[in-house]
Design a protein around this motif. Structure first.
Motif, PDB file in Angstrom:
ATOM      1  N   ARG A 145      -1.899 -44.442  17.623  1.00 37.96           N
ATOM      2  CA  ARG A 145      -1.237 -43.073  17.241  1.00 37.96           C
ATOM      3  C   ARG A 145      -1.453 -42.029  18.535  1.00 37.96           C
ATOM      4  NH1 ARG A 145      -2.315 -41.491  11.449  1.00 37.96           N
ATOM      5  NH2 ARG A 145      -2.157 -39.366  12.263  1.00 37.96           N
ATOM      6  N   SER A 149       1.238 -40.841  21.282  1.00 40.16           N
ATOM      7  CA  SER A 149       1.530 -39.356  21.410  1.00 40.16           C
ATOM      8  C   SER A 149       1.177 -38.777  22.875  1.00 40.16           C
ATOM      9  CB  SER A 149       0.500 -38.630  20.518  1.00 40.16           C
ATOM     10  OG  SER A 149       0.473 -37.320  20.643  1.00 40.16           O
ATOM     11  N   ARG A 150       0.157 -39.532  23.625  1.00 36.76           N
ATOM     12  CA  ARG A 150       0.173 -38.964  25.086  1.00 36.76           C
ATOM     13  C   ARG A 150       0.727 -39.817  26.034  1.00 36.76           C
ATOM     14  NH1 ARG A 150      -5.317 -39.048  28.544  1.00 36.76           N
ATOM     15  NH2 ARG A 150      -4.525 -37.683  30.420  1.00 36.76           N
TER      16      ARG A 150
END
Length: 193
Positions: A145, A149-150
């Protein structure tokens, strides 16, 4: 036994009347909040119910305070290992602490890492390989995750690396995620063989 937070609510009687019949019950009362001032005594005690009461009190005291709850949970885990109780009792109490002292995934992962360290130092293994697999799965899920996300949707090679990773690799990549400029750098910079 009452586990609520209302210190002054201490019922010792229950009763009702229906159609002229009266039923009443008087009972002794144990209120867990009454033991807050004896927390250190409970933690030093070799009594399992003292440990559970202390866990409950620490849970109440650390409501909505993740770092404080993490520290309290680690303290309780260390006490379990110092007691040298039988394996099943420790496992059962670890489950109780997980149920009472819920933490966000990222802090739970740190608890499990600390647990591994404690077990290595003490040369004992209480947590089963199946439970460790659950821990690795949690680390995997959290890291995936964070990476997505990055860096966006993960390419197949990165997903494969994550799926086949061991706990130490996941830890190293978790450390690298915050400083690595690219997805490739996360895996290359901290490659653990």
């Amino acid at each position: 036994m009452l586990a609520d937070t209302h210190k002054n609510w201490k019922p010792t009687f229950y009763g009702f009347t229906v159609l002229g019949c009266k039923l009443s019950l008087e009972f002794p009362l144990a209120k867990l909040t009454d033991y807050e001032e004896r927390l250190d005594e409970l933690l030093e005690s070799d009594n399992v119910f003292g440990w559970i009461t202390a866990a409950h009190i620490l849970t109440q005291k650390t409501r909505k305070q993740h770092q404080e709850r993490y520290a309290a949970k680690i303290r309780l885990v260390r006490i379990l290992y110092q007691r040298h109780w039988e394996k099943q009792r420790i496992i059962d109490l670890l489950y109780i602490s997980d149920w009472l002292m819920q933490l966000p995934d990222w802090l739970n992962s740190q608890v499990w890492q600390e647990l591994e360290t404690i077990e290595e130092k003490a040369k004992m293994e209480y947590v089963t390989s199946i439970e460790r697999l659950g821990m690795v799965k949690g680390q995997y899920t959290l890291l995936k995750r964070l990476l997505e996300s990055r860096f966006g949707l993960l390419p197949e090679w990165a997903s494969e690396k994550l799926k086949n990773a061991k706990s130490k690799e996941l830890e190293a990549w978790s450390d690298a995620i915050f400083t690595a400029p690219t997805l490739e750098a996360v895996f290359n910079k901290s490659d653990v063989s």
